[in-house]
Design a protein around this motif. Sequence first.
Motif, PDB file in Angstrom:
ATOM      1  N   TYR A 107      -7.018   0.879  -4.944  1.00 21.81           N
ATOM      2  CA  TYR A 107      -6.856  -0.561  -4.737  1.00 21.81           C
ATOM      3  C   TYR A 107      -6.216  -0.824  -3.367  1.00 21.81           C
ATOM      4  O   TYR A 107      -5.015  -1.059  -3.259  1.00 21.81           O
ATOM      5  N   ARG A 111      -6.525  -8.912  -5.514  1.00 20.55           N
ATOM      6  CA  ARG A 111      -7.264  -9.711  -6.501  1.00 20.55           C
ATOM      7  C   ARG A 111      -8.510 -10.373  -5.927  1.00 20.55           C
ATOM      8  O   ARG A 111      -9.480 -10.623  -6.652  1.00 20.55           O
ATOM      9  N   LEU A 127      -8.055   1.206 -15.883  1.00 16.64           N
ATOM     10  CA  LEU A 127      -7.511   0.414 -14.776  1.00 16.64           C
ATOM     11  C   LEU A 127      -8.336   0.550 -13.498  1.00 16.64           C
ATOM     12  O   LEU A 127      -8.164  -0.235 -12.565  1.00 16.64           O
ATOM     13  N   PHE A 174      -2.516  -4.693  -7.894  1.00 17.95           N
ATOM     14  CA  PHE A 174      -3.633  -5.479  -8.425  1.00 17.95           C
ATOM     15  C   PHE A 174      -3.614  -6.895  -7.865  1.00 17.95           C
ATOM     16  O   PHE A 174      -4.649  -7.425  -7.450  1.00 17.95           O
TER      17      PHE A 174
END
Length: 553
Positions: free
Chosen positions: A131, A390, A13, A386
């Motif tokens: 992230y 993006r 991931l 996520f």
Amino acid sequence: MRKLFVVFIFFLLTLPAVRDLLSPAAYTSHDLTHHIVRTIQMDKILKEGQFPPRWTGDLNFGFGYPLFLFNYPFPSVLAAGVHLFGFSYIWSVKLTFLLSMIISAFFAFILFSYLFKSGLAGFVGGLFYLYAPIRFLNVYVSATFGNAVAFTFVPLVFWAIIKVYRGDVDRKIIFGGISLALLILSHNIMAVMFLPIIGVFALLLFFKKPKFVYVKYMLFIFGIGFTLSAFFLLPAAIEKSLIRYDDLLVDFWGSNFPTLWQLIHSHWGYGFSHPGTLEDDMSFQIGLAHIFVVLVSVVFVIYRFIRHRKIDIVSIFFISVFFASVFLMLAESSYFWKTVPFLSYLQMPWRLLAVSVFAASFLASYIVARSKNNFILVLFLIILVFYANRNHMKINQIFDVGDDFYMRINNSTTMASEHLPKGSDKFTEDVVSKVKVESFNKETQVEVLKNTSGEVSAYFNNDRVDVLKFNQVYLAGWQYMLDGKIVQPRFKLERPLPEFVVEPGDHTFRAYFARTRVRVVADMLSVLAVIFTSFFALRGFRYKFSRSNFFDM
């Protein structure tokens, strides 16, 4: 086997975050060029035997620059080490970026798994730490090498402090001290941002459970961190008065406040930050997923207090850290920027996004650990983080040049050549030094015997009184010898290039960048720290070695 599978899925991931770093060649960004050039120079001066690395003889248009005396050295050392394996300088920097992102996420995973005794909490916290818009801005937009690498070491410092607090003391806590040192060596400003938070966090845990043994091991961790990095930290802090840094960047922060809306949601661009907000073409957003988990954690803390009369002190601390960092990024905090020591050193308030993201990552782990139906929550948070990022995980354009392009660049690689001596004008590409030692009399032939960044020697014969010019900027530490005797230079303050009046005859000249008293003391502290740290590590592994994995830390 199940634990290894969890780690494997976690690493899978992380791959979308670094995919674009595997694209061929370099890419357009604010600072990638500078950091490739710095890696080239670091590789050169290390191979010349200059250690600690401080003076780059080829930069500042060939007139020399104390780049690594005042500017974080570790990322360039790391990339130069990657280069030894046969990678180009471009790939060495890109791979260092890539490794720093993946490893930082893994270390956050270790921290939050250990803190909450929950692999799922660590899983989510590690992904939230990676992230985040500021992480992708650091790598793909601004390409700020030091920031990206420094993110790697923050989690391990907190991990070591928590281990000591829990009485789980073993030789592994040494990694906390080493990580603190590497944080300082990776980015001065990131260290300034996080050190107060680390210190207050350590004090908070002490007041929860005051014990002498806790103080002892805290001093051990901080002592290792500061002494290992002393060779850089002390000269950079004490000798900063020798350079024009403070004269140029005073109140620089005042024109770099983002608005609250920019922190919540702003256009993702690859341009620059400009004074004010109207012309900004880069994003300062914290991250919608991160803001969400902070707000949910506030609800969790309030609910636990009302329903169970439990006060989550550490969670309240990180909620406070988050909102304090947000406040300090807004223009309304100007008073604090004017009065709080060292705060103005951050230069750009939005750099505190790093603090906001770390605090939010902790809180993401917190709500997972405190939730009963945490598997569903974990899945939702992973999808959310996520989706929110993006559009951030990519470069702008490929910049298809080779190492030769960067090897021809010889500016200072800093924003305003702020590490030049106080009073010096900025050097420009209008005049480039091609030789380090030359005579005003063009008929005098100068034979260079040694030519490295830290030491230059030459032989020459002049038939009349002449003036010898040494084309390296003067800074405390440079020593000059003519025919074996120490000589003092003359130079203009605005153009500090040493000159020497020389009588007719055969002469030898030598210049070398020596250690000042501050540098000698700093280097000795670091050497002693290396010896002590090595002894502690070897003694620990010799008498107590276990094969426990990171889940048992």
